[in-house]
Design an enzyme around this catalytic site. Structure first.
Site, PDB file in Angstrom:
ATOM      1  N   HIS A 196       0.824  -1.208   0.000  1.00 38.07           N
ATOM      2  CA  HIS A 196       0.000   0.000   0.000  1.00 38.07           C
ATOM      3  C   HIS A 196       0.860   1.261   0.000  1.00 38.07           C
ATOM      4  O   HIS A 196       2.024   1.251   0.423  1.00 38.07           O
ATOM      5  CB  HIS A 196      -0.914   0.020   1.227  1.00 38.07           C
ATOM      6  CG  HIS A 196      -0.169   0.020   2.514  1.00 38.07           C
ATOM      7  ND1 HIS A 196       0.388   1.152   3.062  1.00 38.07           N
ATOM      8  CD2 HIS A 196       0.139  -0.991   3.369  1.00 38.07           C
ATOM      9  CE1 HIS A 196       0.994   0.856   4.192  1.00 38.07           C
ATOM     10  NE2 HIS A 196       0.862  -0.446   4.408  1.00 38.07           N
ATOM     11  N   ARG A 201      -5.959   0.986   4.027  1.00 37.28           N
ATOM     12  CA  ARG A 201      -4.812   1.496   3.275  1.00 37.28           C
ATOM     13  C   ARG A 201      -4.467   0.585   2.104  1.00 37.28           C
ATOM     14  O   ARG A 201      -4.028   1.058   1.043  1.00 37.28           O
ATOM     15  CB  ARG A 201      -3.607   1.706   4.197  1.00 37.28           C
ATOM     16  CG  ARG A 201      -3.126   0.488   4.984  1.00 37.28           C
ATOM     17  CD  ARG A 201      -2.160   0.946   6.055  1.00 37.28           C
ATOM     18  NE  ARG A 201      -1.495  -0.127   6.799  1.00 37.28           N
ATOM     19  CZ  ARG A 201      -1.989  -0.713   7.884  1.00 37.28           C
ATOM     20  NH1 ARG A 201      -3.174  -0.348   8.346  1.00 37.28           N
ATOM     21  NH2 ARG A 201      -1.291  -1.655   8.517  1.00 37.28           N
ATOM     22  N   GLU A 228      -1.268  -6.733   7.639  1.00 38.53           N
ATOM     23  CA  GLU A 228       0.090  -6.503   8.126  1.00 38.53           C
ATOM     24  C   GLU A 228       0.366  -7.376   9.351  1.00 38.53           C
ATOM     25  O   GLU A 228      -0.564  -7.874  10.007  1.00 38.53           O
ATOM     26  CB  GLU A 228       0.245  -5.014   8.474  1.00 38.53           C
ATOM     27  CG  GLU A 228       1.581  -4.589   9.069  1.00 38.53           C
ATOM     28  CD  GLU A 228       2.774  -4.897   8.183  1.00 38.53           C
ATOM     29  OE1 GLU A 228       3.061  -6.093   7.982  1.00 38.53           O
ATOM     30  OE2 GLU A 228       3.414  -3.943   7.713  1.00 38.53           O
ATOM     31  N   HIS A 283       0.723  -5.621   2.530  1.00 38.81           N
ATOM     32  CA  HIS A 283       1.510  -4.854   3.495  1.00 38.81           C
ATOM     33  C   HIS A 283       2.959  -5.331   3.490  1.00 38.81           C
ATOM     34  O   HIS A 283       3.260  -6.424   2.992  1.00 38.81           O
ATOM     35  CB  HIS A 283       0.894  -5.005   4.883  1.00 38.81           C
ATOM     36  CG  HIS A 283      -0.553  -4.621   4.909  1.00 38.81           C
ATOM     37  ND1 HIS A 283      -0.983  -3.374   5.309  1.00 38.81           N
ATOM     38  CD2 HIS A 283      -1.669  -5.312   4.555  1.00 38.81           C
ATOM     39  CE1 HIS A 283      -2.309  -3.319   5.194  1.00 38.81           C
ATOM     40  NE2 HIS A 283      -2.745  -4.477   4.751  1.00 38.81           N
TER      41      HIS A 283
END
Length: 228
Positions: free
Chosen positions: A9, A60, A87, A182
């Site tokens: 992202h 995100r 993430e 991520h």
């Protein structure tokens, strides 16, 4: 030629503030939006056409995915969201400033928490009101599946079932796949795909908003990787 494209992202609000982010659902910054648009244009210029897109359940990554698909004229491509591409969960470190945390606990300790393959960060408390246990997007999961903190080893164990059940079968079915995720979920998959040793994987940097193309053979072994 089989192909999968990974994109981390664009810059998030907490990337900009140098804070541990993990599973906290922060938004993109103006720079992050710009990086996402630039990624979409790079993909369009490179002629990369997708059949399927995967992303996490964090905004995100979702917004970056949508921008990339829209700017490459592929917003119609089917998209699957999964918590398994989230993430790495930074436990009790989430929300803390990295520099201030280093001053409190020492640079060496913070580097171990950030860069060790198998050392856990301090764990979050289940009773924390910001715990993922209280987040509706994870309500379908067993409570024991929701982490209170992860290292890269545990992150890899989390993402691998989704690779084996969804991403790899799609690639084997001749689909070109986009994965917008991520830094650490991509790093974990890179470790698996490239067979990177545990003592080397944390040296692998995954820049924000940069498409990373893997070309694979019939056995899904890496033939070539590059940034277009």
């Amino acid at each position: 030629m089989k192909r999968v494209v990974f994109v981390r992202h664009g810059q998030s609000e907490w990337n900009a503030l140098n804070q541990f982010t993990g599973w906290v659902d922060v938004d993109l910054t103006k720079l992050g939006l710009k990086e996402a648009h630039e990624a979409g244009l790079k993909i369009k210029r490179a002629g990369l056409e997708f059949d399927l897109a995967f992303t996490s359940v964090l905004k995100r990554a979702i917004k970056t995915c949508h921008i990339i698909l829209e700017d490459s004229d592929q917003l119609w491509v089917p998209e699957i969201k999964t918590w398994r591409l989230n993430e790495r969960h930074y436990g009790a470190l989430q929300g803390l400033n990295k520099e201030a945390t280093a001053e409190k606990f020492g640079i060496q300790q913070v580097q171990i928490w950030r860069r060790s393959y198998d050392t856990l960060p301090p764990l979050a408390k289940p009773e924390d009101p910001n715990s993922a246990l209280n987040d509706r997007r994870y309500a379908h999961l067993q409570k024991r599946s929701i982490p209170m903190g992860e290292n890269l080893k545990i992150t890899l164990a989390r993402v691998m079932p989704f690779w084996e059940d969804e991403i790899a079968p799609a690639i084997l079915d001749q689909k070109t796949v986009l994965v917008v995720a991520h830094g650490n979920s991509i790093r974990a998959l890179a470790k698996y795909m490239e067979n990177i040793p545990e003592d080397k994987i944390m040296e692998l940097e995954i820049p924000t908003g940069q498409p990373l193309v893997y070309e694979l053979n019939e056995g899904l072994e890496v033939i070539r990787k590059y940034y277009p």
